[in-house]
Scaffold this active site. Sequence first.
Site, mmCIF file in Angstrom:
data_model
loop_
_atom_site.group_PDB
_atom_site.id
_atom_site.type_symbol
_atom_site.label_atom_id
_atom_site.label_comp_id
_atom_site.label_asym_id
_atom_site.label_seq_id
_atom_site.Cartn_x
_atom_site.Cartn_y
_atom_site.Cartn_z
ATOM 1 N N SER A 201 0.991 -0.847 0.245
ATOM 2 C CA SER A 201 0.243 0.182 0.352
ATOM 3 C C SER A 201 0.958 1.863 -0.300
ATOM 4 O O SER A 201 1.423 0.924 0.630
ATOM 5 C CB SER A 201 -0.986 -0.261 1.007
ATOM 6 O OG SER A 201 -1.287 1.431 1.246
ATOM 7 N N TYR B 195 -2.060 -0.189 10.959
ATOM 8 C CA TYR B 195 -2.134 -0.928 9.359
ATOM 9 C C TYR B 195 -1.031 -0.910 8.173
ATOM 10 O O TYR B 195 -1.031 -1.690 7.961
ATOM 11 C CB TYR B 195 -3.658 -0.418 8.868
ATOM 12 C CG TYR B 195 -3.940 -0.649 7.298
ATOM 13 C CD1 TYR B 195 -4.198 -2.237 6.409
ATOM 14 C CD2 TYR B 195 -3.310 0.073 6.068
ATOM 15 C CE1 TYR B 195 -4.370 -2.713 5.684
ATOM 16 C CE2 TYR B 195 -4.194 -0.778 5.077
ATOM 17 C CZ TYR B 195 -4.682 -1.599 4.640
ATOM 18 O OH TYR B 195 -3.884 -2.135 2.890
ATOM 19 N N LYS C 227 2.113 -3.407 6.337
ATOM 20 C CA LYS C 227 2.238 -3.406 5.327
ATOM 21 C C LYS C 227 4.128 -2.959 5.630
ATOM 22 O O LYS C 227 4.687 -4.225 4.390
ATOM 23 C CB LYS C 227 1.463 -2.766 3.941
ATOM 24 C CG LYS C 227 -0.091 -3.080 4.131
ATOM 25 C CD LYS C 227 0.044 -3.835 3.108
ATOM 26 C CE LYS C 227 -0.990 -4.045 3.378
ATOM 27 N NZ LYS C 227 -1.909 -5.565 2.544
HETATM 28 P P1 NAD Z 1 -11.483 -7.209 1.366
HETATM 29 O O1 NAD Z 1 -11.326 -7.189 2.607
HETATM 30 O O2 NAD Z 1 -11.940 -6.700 0.084
HETATM 31 O O3 NAD Z 1 -10.461 -8.592 0.385
HETATM 32 C C1 NAD Z 1 -9.886 -9.512 1.404
HETATM 33 C C2 NAD Z 1 -10.273 -10.215 1.241
HETATM 34 O O4 NAD Z 1 -9.543 -10.893 2.138
HETATM 35 C C3 NAD Z 1 -11.532 -10.446 2.121
HETATM 36 O O5 NAD Z 1 -12.525 -10.940 1.391
HETATM 37 C C4 NAD Z 1 -11.504 -11.412 3.685
HETATM 38 O O6 NAD Z 1 -12.594 -12.009 3.843
HETATM 39 C C5 NAD Z 1 -9.644 -12.525 3.215
HETATM 40 N N1 NAD Z 1 -9.311 -12.663 4.226
HETATM 41 C C6 NAD Z 1 -8.676 -11.469 5.485
HETATM 42 N N2 NAD Z 1 -7.662 -12.446 6.239
HETATM 43 C C7 NAD Z 1 -8.483 -13.795 5.943
HETATM 44 C C8 NAD Z 1 -8.405 -15.085 6.664
HETATM 45 N N3 NAD Z 1 -7.401 -14.949 8.087
HETATM 46 N N4 NAD Z 1 -8.159 -15.979 5.498
HETATM 47 C C9 NAD Z 1 -8.380 -16.270 5.161
HETATM 48 N N5 NAD Z 1 -9.131 -14.943 4.392
HETATM 49 C C10 NAD Z 1 -8.982 -13.693 4.570
HETATM 50 O O7 NAD Z 1 -9.432 -5.873 0.394
HETATM 51 P P2 NAD Z 1 -9.556 -5.488 -0.917
HETATM 52 O O8 NAD Z 1 -9.459 -3.898 -0.791
HETATM 53 O O9 NAD Z 1 -9.946 -6.272 -1.799
HETATM 54 O O10 NAD Z 1 -7.801 -5.738 -0.673
HETATM 55 C C11 NAD Z 1 -6.826 -6.609 -0.967
HETATM 56 C C12 NAD Z 1 -5.678 -6.383 0.020
HETATM 57 O O11 NAD Z 1 -4.883 -4.865 -0.741
HETATM 58 C C13 NAD Z 1 -4.959 -6.164 1.309
HETATM 59 O O12 NAD Z 1 -4.042 -6.885 1.681
HETATM 60 C C14 NAD Z 1 -5.295 -4.553 1.411
HETATM 61 O O13 NAD Z 1 -4.348 -4.251 2.643
HETATM 62 C C15 NAD Z 1 -4.416 -4.460 0.294
HETATM 63 N N6 NAD Z 1 -4.793 -2.586 0.420
HETATM 64 C C16 NAD Z 1 -6.310 -2.362 0.133
HETATM 65 C C17 NAD Z 1 -6.663 -1.038 -0.652
HETATM 66 C C18 NAD Z 1 -7.597 -0.270 -0.693
HETATM 67 O O14 NAD Z 1 -7.955 0.829 -0.719
HETATM 68 N N7 NAD Z 1 -8.655 -1.438 -0.804
HETATM 69 C C19 NAD Z 1 -5.551 -0.052 -0.434
HETATM 70 C C20 NAD Z 1 -3.873 -0.568 -0.618
HETATM 71 C C21 NAD Z 1 -4.083 -1.694 -0.218
HETATM 72 C C1 WQD Z 2 -9.421 9.916 0.342
HETATM 73 C C2 WQD Z 2 -9.554 10.923 0.450
HETATM 74 C C3 WQD Z 2 -10.097 12.024 2.772
HETATM 75 C C4 WQD Z 2 -13.903 10.720 2.927
HETATM 76 C C5 WQD Z 2 -6.714 4.485 2.698
HETATM 77 C C6 WQD Z 2 -5.585 4.795 3.365
HETATM 78 C C7 WQD Z 2 -4.534 3.185 2.928
HETATM 79 C C8 WQD Z 2 -5.045 3.057 1.433
HETATM 80 C C9 WQD Z 2 -5.946 3.845 0.461
HETATM 81 C C10 WQD Z 2 -4.949 0.960 1.705
HETATM 82 C C11 WQD Z 2 -9.025 12.102 2.028
HETATM 83 C C12 WQD Z 2 -11.225 12.038 1.731
HETATM 84 C C13 WQD Z 2 -13.087 10.393 2.796
HETATM 85 C C14 WQD Z 2 -14.665 11.537 3.550
HETATM 86 C C15 WQD Z 2 -13.568 12.902 2.717
HETATM 87 N N1 WQD Z 2 -6.170 1.975 1.728
HETATM 88 N N2 WQD Z 2 -12.575 11.683 2.090
HETATM 89 N N3 WQD Z 2 -14.769 12.697 3.060
HETATM 90 O O1 WQD Z 2 -7.611 7.877 3.836
HETATM 91 O O2 WQD Z 2 -6.061 7.828 1.032
HETATM 92 O O3 WQD Z 2 -6.300 5.828 1.941
HETATM 93 O O4 WQD Z 2 -7.059 4.344 1.390
HETATM 94 O O5 WQD Z 2 -3.747 0.366 2.189
HETATM 95 O O6 WQD Z 2 -3.350 3.433 2.719
HETATM 96 O O7 WQD Z 2 -5.327 5.134 3.979
HETATM 97 O O8 WQD Z 2 -8.357 6.943 1.127
HETATM 98 O O9 WQD Z 2 -10.376 7.206 0.631
HETATM 99 O O10 WQD Z 2 -10.200 7.137 2.813
HETATM 100 O O11 WQD Z 2 -9.647 9.052 1.666
HETATM 101 O O12 WQD Z 2 -12.912 13.789 2.663
HETATM 102 O O13 WQD Z 2 -16.191 10.847 4.209
HETATM 103 O O14 WQD Z 2 -11.157 11.549 0.696
HETATM 104 O O15 WQD Z 2 -9.806 13.603 3.138
HETATM 105 O O16 WQD Z 2 -8.196 12.723 1.532
HETATM 106 P P1 WQD Z 2 -6.730 7.617 1.581
HETATM 107 P P2 WQD Z 2 -9.601 7.861 1.678
#
Ligand code: NAD
Ligand code: WQD
Length: 345
Positions: free
Chosen positions: A130, A155, A159
């Site tokens: 991330s 969190y 990572k």
């Molecule tokens: P998500 O929660 O939709 O998907 C994660 C899946 O993993 C879920 O279906 C959950 O049931 C499963 N899971 C969690 N722990 C488990 C375990 N111990 N055993 C089996 N299954 C398990 O999340 P996502 O948005 O698809 O994110 C996927 C990956 O990408 C994560 O590692 C997240 O940290 C990373 N990531 C997501 C974002 C984002 O904004 N969505 C941004 C950066 C990084």
């Molecule tokens: C985006 C922008 C808020 C909600 C997060 C995690 C990051 C990664 C991606 C996993 C920001 C603004 C939001 C609202 C708002 N995830 N906002 N009103 O914080 O950039 O990143 O998701 O790895 O680790 O921190 O994403 O979607 O929460 O916010 O104004 O009700 O929207 O301030 O500028 P963020 P977000």
Amino acid sequence: MNSKNTILVTGGAGYIGSHTIIELLGTSDFKVVSVDNFSNSSAKTFERIEKITEKKVTNYRIDLCNKTDLEQIFETEKNIIGIIHFAAFKAVGESVLHPHKYYYNNINSLLNILECCLKFNIPNFIFSSSCSVYGNISKLPVKEDTPFGKAESPYAYTKQVGEEMIKDYTIAFPQLHTIALRYFNPVGSHITGLIGESPLNKANNLVPIITQTAIGKIKQMTVFGNDYPTRDGTCIRDYIHVTDIAIAHIKALMYLMEKKNKSNFSIFNLGTGEGVSVLEAISAFEKTSGEKLNYIIGDKRPGDVGAIYSDTEKSEKELGWKPRFSLDEMMETAWKWELEQSKKN
Ligand code: NAD
Ligand code: WQD
């Protein structure tokens, strides 16, 4: 390529995992199996994947923290040549309130799957990282060689630790070839509108909050601050369509399988390189959906950085990956998914 090659996707029922399975099945080179305990998703996702791809995916409903159960899958599935490890908990705010839950799940599951890579000789491993590993950074756009900043949440720390663990494994066990993909802000849904962000989850991120406000699930949304030193005072982020993220995983897998990697641990940013402000995101949503959004300007959210966006040169040059979806398409597909869910409820 051997058609029996199997890719194990952990978190396959989740938001990014499900979109990646669709792209993997689209290449027809791979058999795909998933491991997901539905802690943040549901089995319905696989019905939707089947509807889109006309292919069935086996999901093993086990907790990755249970090593015995996990090993059993590798005993059964003999042809696994690569793992894409999505499964983790991901809600930043919750991780501050319940850090143990995040350390326990995210670290134990990674450790167990890395141990299986060694025990069952799995050569290729891709990790969902991330942009949060960069912390509160001021030098933009962010390049992959930027050192970790202070983790703003447990969190984000999972990572950082996760990446370090993988790097150490590759030093000690050079047969392991790995990539960490650092996603910026994944948004949108599959073009069919049939899958999207998990319906189990309370919305934490901007785009689901926008669509839930427009549909009436949330009465009014708040823009967190408008006095940042940005062009309109609201925060700037690098929103990237989830299908572009999914496609990047196929590119990363091929990069490893074709042995193009210069190192056993490579890092790539996944973003568009374009910063978009909160007000610009709202305006793109209003334009593409035709809906007027009920929002107010509120206080800053603690921990928010004013602006962050990705340098895209490395992923473009080395992976040959370039995002294709525009901001308008991100909003259009996110809205399509919201409408699809409202049909069912
Ligand atoms: P998500 O929660 O939709 O998907 C994660 C899946 O993993 C879920 O279906 C959950 O049931 C499963 N899971 C969690 N722990 C488990 C375990 N111990 N055993 C089996 N299954 C398990 O999340 P996502 O948005 O698809 O994110 C996927 C990956 O990408 C994560 O590692 C997240 O940290 C990373 N990531 C997501 C974002 C984002 O904004 N969505 C941004 C950066 C990084
Ligand atoms: C985006 C922008 C808020 C909600 C997060 C995690 C990051 C990664 C991606 C996993 C920001 C603004 C939001 C609202 C708002 N995830 N906002 N009103 O914080 O950039 O990143 O998701 O790895 O680790 O921190 O994403 O979607 O929460 O916010 O104004 O009700 O929207 O301030 O500028 P963020 P977000």
